[in-house]
Design a protein around this motif. Structure first.
Motif, PDB file in Angstrom:
ATOM      1  N   UNK A  56      48.165  17.764 -18.725  1.00 35.04           N
ATOM      2  CA  UNK A  56      48.153  17.068 -20.034  1.00 35.04           C
ATOM      3  C   UNK A  56      47.083  15.989 -19.967  1.00 35.04           C
ATOM      4  N   UNK A  57      46.339  15.814 -21.065  1.00 34.86           N
ATOM      5  CA  UNK A  57      45.403  14.687 -21.150  1.00 34.86           C
ATOM      6  C   UNK A  57      46.089  13.558 -21.930  1.00 34.86           C
ATOM      7  N   UNK A  58      46.566  13.890 -23.132  1.00 41.54           N
ATOM      8  CA  UNK A  58      47.244  12.862 -23.932  1.00 41.54           C
ATOM      9  C   UNK A  58      48.175  13.537 -24.941  1.00 41.54           C
ATOM     10  N   UNK A 103      46.693  16.969 -26.344  1.00 35.66           N
ATOM     11  CA  UNK A 103      45.503  17.590 -25.750  1.00 35.66           C
ATOM     12  C   UNK A 103      45.750  17.780 -24.260  1.00 35.66           C
ATOM     13  N   UNK A 104      45.314  18.912 -23.737  1.00 31.40           N
ATOM     14  CA  UNK A 104      45.340  19.171 -22.303  1.00 31.40           C
ATOM     15  C   UNK A 104      43.876  19.341 -21.876  1.00 31.40           C
ATOM     16  N   UNK A 105      43.635  19.394 -20.562  1.00 29.26           N
ATOM     17  CA  UNK A 105      42.273  19.656 -20.086  1.00 29.26           C
ATOM     18  C   UNK A 105      42.187  21.138 -19.748  1.00 29.26           C
ATOM     19  N   UNK A 106      41.136  21.796 -20.223  1.00 32.64           N
ATOM     20  CA  UNK A 106      41.060  23.265 -20.207  1.00 32.64           C
ATOM     21  C   UNK A 106      40.599  23.793 -18.849  1.00 32.64           C
ATOM     22  N   UNK A 107      41.445  23.553 -17.821  1.00 39.12           N
ATOM     23  CA  UNK A 107      41.190  24.158 -16.505  1.00 39.12           C
ATOM     24  C   UNK A 107      42.078  25.390 -16.356  1.00 39.12           C
ATOM     25  N   UNK A 108      41.929  26.143 -15.234  1.00 38.64           N
ATOM     26  CA  UNK A 108      42.646  27.435 -15.058  1.00 38.64           C
ATOM     27  C   UNK A 108      42.361  28.282 -16.307  1.00 38.64           C
TER      28      UNK A 108
END
Ligand SMILES: C=C(O[C@H]1C=CC=C(C(=O)O)[C@@H]1O)C(=O)O
Ligand SMILES: [Mg+2]
Length: 462
Positions: A266-268, A410-415
């Protein structure tokens, strides 16, 4: 319709923006499989769909068609650009209490300075967001379907009636006709692109960190996969939705390309005045037995290099919460986050929103966290450009949604992976610090490729 003005702080209208009216209408539908709705959408609005499943599996969003598309070509101001454009449209929103908020869903590029080298990301601007024409939201046991419609014209009744008919057709297809294509085409080739350059970059960066030029830099690499047949976005989502039950599973369609992933990070999240983030950095693989899994987890919690890698993220995110929140709390030490293919050090952060803090301001202040960029951020970004020399596109960047009331996640788009017909590009990286070893970091990226290799049917053994 009673006009309900959103309570977003008013902001002077961007002169170039058209004067519009933004209609939304929600109905409650019977049970709909989100993936069947996504699949049915291909018959109405191919190439303009999105999918979002939060990590706690309490909310799923599917978007079909674009009632509004927001992009950014500036790069440097991509967060402010999208925020001001969105606020302009929100001020034109006309909705009744029974209607759910329209959502704006999309992603940003990792870097505003896009690679001049041709890449698979050429058709993506520095930001791509959309309000869907047909919006499915499943939450709290309710299945809601909304029509979103934006128009500059005064007479819109006929157009809206046509959309109602399309909506009913879409729901019927999703409930009755569509079955998700779950076939995984055979993998015909897998290429580690520029493996030696990656190992050299990790070695170079480690030396620069030891010389004091930086404290931490995340370096990533890419796999290119080829399949016998084009890969269906619905099938890819079906796989991650079944296999990755603790991750944010997302998909963003752009023409013939589909960016999707299963990210634990998770980013925020902004919900009812509360802000939530997660410091996720420091990794080890899962064990092949419960005992070994526990042993690896304990090893990670005690590992000096991974704790250092993690602490940079905690220091940065709590610093942002200190500036954007009225108050915040965090844990004094990381715990283990165990997801299907990997386990991480994880420190949650939670805060009471400051009066003027919006979700886009958090995204702008947080990105890139040291889990994806490094410390100092500007130095790390330059070293990533020089040494990694990869167009990350939307990999490792913020992806998610917000609504007209300022909530969102918003999440960070890894994996993650970018699909185009029978091609797929997979991305994975890791935090490089003074004690990093190139081969260990290389092995760690193979662990991070697993969710996408599993979803696409590639070999999990690196
Ligand atoms: C950059 C990635 O992971 C980041 C997030 C969690 C753990 C990380 C690590 O231990 O290196 C990375 O900072 C990736 O998965 O591509
Ligand atoms: Mg790491």
């Amino acid at each position: 319709m009673n006009r309900k003005l959103t309570d977003l702080p008013s902001r002077e209208r961007t002169a170039a923006m058209p004067h519009v009216r933004f209609f939304t209408e929600t109905i409650e539908a019977g049970g709909i499989s989100p993936l069947s709705f996504f699949e049915a959408g291909a018959f109405i609005h191919d190439s303009h769909r999105f999918y979002w499943e939060n990590a706690s599996k309490t909310m799923t969003l599917v978007g079909i068609g674009h009632a509004l598309t927001l992009t950014d070509e500036t790069g440097t101001d991509r967060f402010d650009t999208i925020e001001s454009k969105w606020k302009h449209y929100c001020e034109a929103l006309i909705k009744e209490d029974k209607d759910m908020d329209p959502v704006l869903f999309g992603g940003f590029s990792f870097d505003e300075k896009r690679s001049s080298v041709p890449s698979e990301w050429e058709n993506f601007s520095n930001a791509l967001f959309a309000v869907p024409t047909f919006q499915l939201k499943i939450e709290n046991g309710k299945t809601l379907v909304a029509i979103n419609f934006i128009s500059e014209e005064s007479e819109t009744a006929l157009q809206f009636e046509a959309l109602r008919k399309q909506r009913d057709h879409l729901i019927h297809m999703a409930q009755v006709q569509e079955s998700i294509t779950i076939a995984k085409p055979a993998l015909t080739a897998m290429e580690e692109l520029r493996k030696e350059q990656y190992l050299k970059a990790v070695e170079q960066i480690t030396k620069k960190i030891q010389n004091g030029e930086a404290e931490k830099v995340v370096i990533a690499r890419k796999l290119a996969l080829q399949f016998e047949q084009p890969i269906s976005p619905a099938a890819a989502l079906h796989s991650v939705s079944n296999e990755q039950r603790d991750s944010y599973n997302f998909g963003l369609e752009n023409g013939t390309q589909f960016f999707f992933g299963a990210t634990p990070e998770r980013l925020i999240e902004i919900k009812d005045g509360q802000a939530f983030s997660a410091c996720v950095a420091g990794s080890i693989k899962r064990g092949s037995t419960a005992e070994q899994d526990k042993q690896f987890g304990d090893e990670l919690l005690d590992d000096k290099k991974n704790r250092e890698e993690h602490q940079y993220v905690v220091d940065m995110i709590t610093g942002v919460f200190d500036s954007l929140c009225a108050s915040y709390t965090t844990a004094t030490r990381p715990k283990l986050m165990k997801v299907r293919d990997i386990q991480h050090l994880h420190t949650p952060v939670q805060g009471q929103l400051g009066s003027e803090s919006s979700i886009f301001q958090f995204v702008k202040a947080l990105h890139p966290t040291p889990a994806l960029g490094g410390v100092p951020t500007t130095v790390a970004m330059e070293l990533i450009r020089q040494e990694e020399n990869l167009d990350r596109g939307y990999y490792a960047a913020p992806v998610g949604w917000t609504d007209a009331s300022g909530n969102g996640e918003f999440a960070v788009a890894i994996r993650s992976a970018l699909l185009e017909q029978d091609n797929a590009w997979l991305y994975a990286g890791g935090g490089i610090v003074a004690d990093s070893d190139p081969i260990q970091e290389y092995e760690e990226t193979w662990v991070k490729f697993r969710p996408m290799l599993r979803a696409l049917g590639g070999s999990l053994n690196g």
